[in-house]
Write a protein that holds these residues in place. Structure first.
Motif, mmCIF file in Angstrom:
data_model
loop_
_atom_site.group_PDB
_atom_site.id
_atom_site.type_symbol
_atom_site.label_atom_id
_atom_site.label_comp_id
_atom_site.label_asym_id
_atom_site.label_seq_id
_atom_site.Cartn_x
_atom_site.Cartn_y
_atom_site.Cartn_z
ATOM 1 N N SER A 190 -8.230 1.855 6.740
ATOM 2 C CA SER A 190 -6.910 1.227 6.786
ATOM 3 C C SER A 190 -5.770 2.214 6.523
ATOM 4 C CB SER A 190 -6.833 0.037 5.828
ATOM 5 O OG SER A 190 -6.789 0.494 4.502
ATOM 6 N N ILE A 191 -6.070 3.390 5.964
ATOM 7 C CA ILE A 191 -4.977 4.364 5.782
ATOM 8 C C ILE A 191 -5.000 5.474 6.847
ATOM 9 C CG2 ILE A 191 -4.727 3.975 3.282
ATOM 10 C CD1 ILE A 191 -6.221 6.611 2.828
ATOM 11 N N HIS A 192 -5.967 5.420 7.740
ATOM 12 C CA HIS A 192 -6.108 6.502 8.715
ATOM 13 C C HIS A 192 -4.863 6.746 9.578
ATOM 14 C CE1 HIS A 192 -10.775 6.717 8.425
ATOM 15 N NE2 HIS A 192 -10.149 7.191 7.374
ATOM 16 N N PRO A 193 -4.167 5.689 10.020
ATOM 17 C CA PRO A 193 -2.973 5.976 10.833
ATOM 18 C C PRO A 193 -1.930 6.798 10.055
ATOM 19 C CG PRO A 193 -3.594 3.657 10.990
ATOM 20 C CD PRO A 193 -4.461 4.262 9.933
ATOM 21 N N ALA A 253 0.964 16.289 3.000
ATOM 22 C CA ALA A 253 1.449 15.409 1.926
ATOM 23 C C ALA A 253 1.375 13.941 2.338
ATOM 24 C CB ALA A 253 2.862 15.802 1.528
ATOM 25 N N ALA A 254 0.457 13.623 3.242
ATOM 26 C CA ALA A 254 0.380 12.254 3.773
ATOM 27 C C ALA A 254 0.082 11.219 2.699
ATOM 28 C CB ALA A 254 -0.683 12.187 4.868
ATOM 29 N N ILE A 260 -11.536 10.697 5.634
ATOM 30 C CA ILE A 260 -11.775 10.284 7.028
ATOM 31 C C ILE A 260 -12.963 9.322 7.136
ATOM 32 C CG2 ILE A 260 -10.680 12.295 8.121
ATOM 33 C CD1 ILE A 260 -13.457 13.447 8.588
ATOM 34 N N ASN A 261 -13.634 9.095 6.008
ATOM 35 C CA ASN A 261 -14.716 8.108 5.997
ATOM 36 C C ASN A 261 -14.179 6.738 6.394
ATOM 37 O OD1 ASN A 261 -16.495 5.973 4.694
ATOM 38 N ND2 ASN A 261 -17.673 7.843 4.303
ATOM 39 N N ARG A 304 2.436 1.729 1.639
ATOM 40 C CA ARG A 304 1.490 0.631 1.390
ATOM 41 C C ARG A 304 1.661 0.001 0.010
ATOM 42 N NH1 ARG A 304 -3.391 0.322 4.307
ATOM 43 N NH2 ARG A 304 -4.518 0.177 2.353
ATOM 44 N N ALA A 305 2.563 0.561 -0.819
ATOM 45 C CA ALA A 305 2.744 -0.046 -2.146
ATOM 46 C C ALA A 305 4.223 -0.127 -2.524
ATOM 47 C CB ALA A 305 1.959 0.747 -3.187
ATOM 48 N N MET A 306 4.870 1.023 -2.585
ATOM 49 C CA MET A 306 6.252 1.063 -3.060
ATOM 50 C C MET A 306 7.188 0.210 -2.206
ATOM 51 S SD MET A 306 7.791 3.308 -5.249
ATOM 52 C CE MET A 306 8.394 4.853 -5.221
ATOM 53 N N ARG A 307 7.058 0.312 -0.890
ATOM 54 C CA ARG A 307 7.946 -0.433 0.001
ATOM 55 C C ARG A 307 7.816 -1.937 -0.220
ATOM 56 N NH1 ARG A 307 6.170 -0.157 6.002
ATOM 57 N NH2 ARG A 307 4.662 -1.565 5.081
ATOM 58 N N ASP A 308 6.574 -2.389 -0.445
ATOM 59 C CA ASP A 308 6.341 -3.830 -0.508
ATOM 60 C C ASP A 308 6.416 -4.400 -1.921
ATOM 61 O OD1 ASP A 308 5.968 -3.378 2.121
ATOM 62 O OD2 ASP A 308 3.794 -3.685 2.129
ATOM 63 N N PHE A 309 6.074 -3.588 -2.935
ATOM 64 C CA PHE A 309 6.085 -4.103 -4.304
ATOM 65 C C PHE A 309 7.318 -3.650 -5.101
ATOM 66 C CE2 PHE A 309 1.505 -4.146 -3.263
ATOM 67 C CZ PHE A 309 1.243 -5.481 -3.475
ATOM 68 N N GLY A 310 7.929 -2.538 -4.679
ATOM 69 C CA GLY A 310 9.201 -2.128 -5.287
ATOM 70 C C GLY A 310 9.129 -1.610 -6.707
ATOM 71 N N MET A 311 8.082 -0.846 -7.036
ATOM 72 C CA MET A 311 7.999 -0.288 -8.397
ATOM 73 C C MET A 311 8.748 1.066 -8.469
ATOM 74 S SD MET A 311 5.068 -0.005 -6.503
ATOM 75 C CE MET A 311 3.648 -0.943 -7.012
ATOM 76 N N SER A 312 9.895 1.127 -7.806
ATOM 77 C CA SER A 312 10.628 2.393 -7.663
ATOM 78 C C SER A 312 11.349 2.794 -8.954
ATOM 79 C CB SER A 312 11.673 2.239 -6.557
ATOM 80 O OG SER A 312 11.270 1.240 -5.641
ATOM 81 N N ALA A 313 11.485 4.108 -9.143
ATOM 82 C CA ALA A 313 12.198 4.623 -10.311
ATOM 83 C C ALA A 313 13.704 4.497 -10.093
ATOM 84 C CB ALA A 313 11.839 6.091 -10.521
ATOM 85 N N ASN A 314 14.464 4.296 -11.179
ATOM 86 C CA ASN A 314 15.919 4.330 -11.010
ATOM 87 C C ASN A 314 16.452 5.719 -11.354
ATOM 88 O OD1 ASN A 314 17.496 4.375 -13.682
ATOM 89 N ND2 ASN A 314 15.903 2.861 -14.063
ATOM 90 N N ALA A 315 17.611 6.038 -10.786
ATOM 91 C CA ALA A 315 18.139 7.405 -10.875
ATOM 92 C C ALA A 315 18.408 7.841 -12.318
ATOM 93 C CB ALA A 315 19.418 7.515 -10.045
#
Ligand SMILES: *Cc1c(COP(=O)(O)O)cnc(C)c1O
Length: 414
Positions: A236-239, A246-247, A230-231, A255-266
């Motif tokens: 920038s992550i407070h919202p 589990a926020a 909360i400092n 803030r990372a996965m959606r925009d950079f796409g380093m997602s794991a494949n099934a």
């Protein structure tokens, strides 16, 4: 050893189904149909727990995430395409231009290059210090370093950090504490020792079979009054922090996965789960073998380095804090590059490759491969001497490994 018995009971059941197909299903779909416009809205708002689109996570990866979170005692996990993907995700989700990250210890080559060259291109500066340089660590945190990053066991310099002491220091100065636990799943539990986030290359020990590239980030639950987060330096992550215990998962995803796409494949997540089932059994075996092998090599005059040996500078810390071992890596210093090459080419059992944590024993000359692009001084900081060979011990009989290595040493060096 009780510890392993607990995980031997837990892990094989974590990813199994008790009814229908026992093995996990592989869901290869990139997109997922929504039942109605209303459901689509609810899914995007995070109110309906259904998949959005595979870049944000797919059900097979979701199962692996739950298993890893349970194993680590974390609030949740996010799996990624690789270990570097997990590290990139954590750095880009929490840091921004103008921030500083403090790197303690000598790192895996990819992580070091990322901190030293890549992040600075985006305005994130890295500072480096030894794991025992608490004075520098304290000064850097006092001056506002926003994150402390450490490997649970230096790969390949085998220096051991005092994780609890670092955690206390990070809490005092409000810095996020990230531990790369790739070498020591199960045997070091950083979240229980005060770390905020744990990252893994699951490619290595968690899979064990060299068949799936993957990574993961795990994190502690948020507390009601989370003084660190909360400092205002984390404004920038407070919202996103309002989303519950589990926020931090949402912070990483939004803030990372959606925009950079380093997602794991099934498929990779499925293969990782197959490895995870036997992790405790393999870990116990490997860590017992490493100790035996190090001693046998040492007794024959091979220049072997491992914290279980009395001549290692962190031997006491090893005995106090790493009761079950410190992973599969031992190093052998052959003196020169030429001797290292001769030694490696004499070996019959180990496979020469740039990997660790495989079920098979692996070996590699460090300075001419992973660390070839670094300056002399950087190599020194990371403990890379000209003749250094890294060995990652597998499931083979330690006596057979010792015989092979002692023979190769005598032929090439002794
Ligand atoms: C291999 C490794 C990584 C990178 O993982 P990849 O899955 O190869 O991207 C990060 N940290 C450590 C300690 C490693 O050994």
């Amino acid at each position: 050893m009780k510890h392993y018995e607990y995980f031997n009971t837990l892990l094989p059941h974590l990813t199994a189904n008790r009814e229908g197909p026992v093995a996990s299903q592989i869901v290869p779909s990139a997109a997922f149909g929504y039942a109605s416009a209303q459901e689509a809205e609810a899914i995007f708002a995070g109110e309906a727990p259904k998949p959005v689109y595979a870049r944000m996570g797919n059900p097979t990866g979701g199962k692996l995430e739950q298993a890893l979170a349970k194993m680590e005692g974390g609030a949740a996990a996010v799996v990624t395409s690789s270990g570097m993907g997990a590290i990139a995700m954590v750095l880009t989700a929490f840091l921004q231009s103008g921030d500083r990250v403090l790197c303690a210890g000598g790192f895996f080559g990819g992580t070091y290059a990322m901190m030293k060259d890549t992040m600075p291109r985006f305005g994130i500066e890295a500072e480096f210090c030894d794991v025992d340089d608490f004075e520098k660590m304290e000064k850097s945190l006092e001056n506002g370093a926003k994150m402390l990053f450490v490997e649970s066991v230096g790969n390949p310099n085998l220096r051991l950090p005092d994780i609890r002491r670092m955690a206390i220091m990070c809490d005092r100065y409000g810095a996020l504490f990230v531990v790369d636990n790739t070498l020591t799943p199960l045997i070091v539990q950083p979240l229980k020792m005060g770390a905020d986030i744990v990252v893994y290359s699951t490619t290595k020990i968690i899979s064990g079979h060299s068949a799936a590239l993957g990574g993961a980030a795990l994190f502690r639950a948020l507390k009601d009054e989370d003084e660190k987060l909360i400092n205002r330096k984390f404004a920038s992550i407070h919202p996103i922090l309002k989303k519950g215990k589990a926020a931090l998962m949402m912070v990483l995803k939004k803030r990372a996965m959606r925009d950079f796409g380093m997602s794991a494949n099934a498929f990779a997540s499925f293969l990782t789960m197959v490895g995870l089932e036997t992790l405790a059994l393999r870990t116990e075996r490997v860590n017992t073998s490493v100790k035996k092998l190090a001693q046998l090599l040492h007794d024959e005059g091979v220049k072997v380095r491992h914290p279980s040996l009395a001549d290692h500078e962190h031997h006491l810390r090893y005995e106090a804090l790493f009761a079950d071992g410190c992973g599969p890596v031992v190093t052998i210093d052959c003196g020169t590059k030429e001797r290292a090459f001769a030694f490696l080419n004499e070996l019959k059992v180990p496979i020469q490759t740039a990997n660790i944590g495989d079920n098979r024993t692996l070996a590699l000359h460090m300075a001419s491969t992973i660390y070839r692009d670094f300056a002399e001084e950087e190599r020194r900081h990371m403990g890379i001497t000209p003749g250094l060979v890294r060995v990652s011990v597998g499931l083979e009989t330690p006596l057979v490994l010792a015989e092979d290595m002692i023979g190769a040493w005598k032929k090439s060096i002794g």
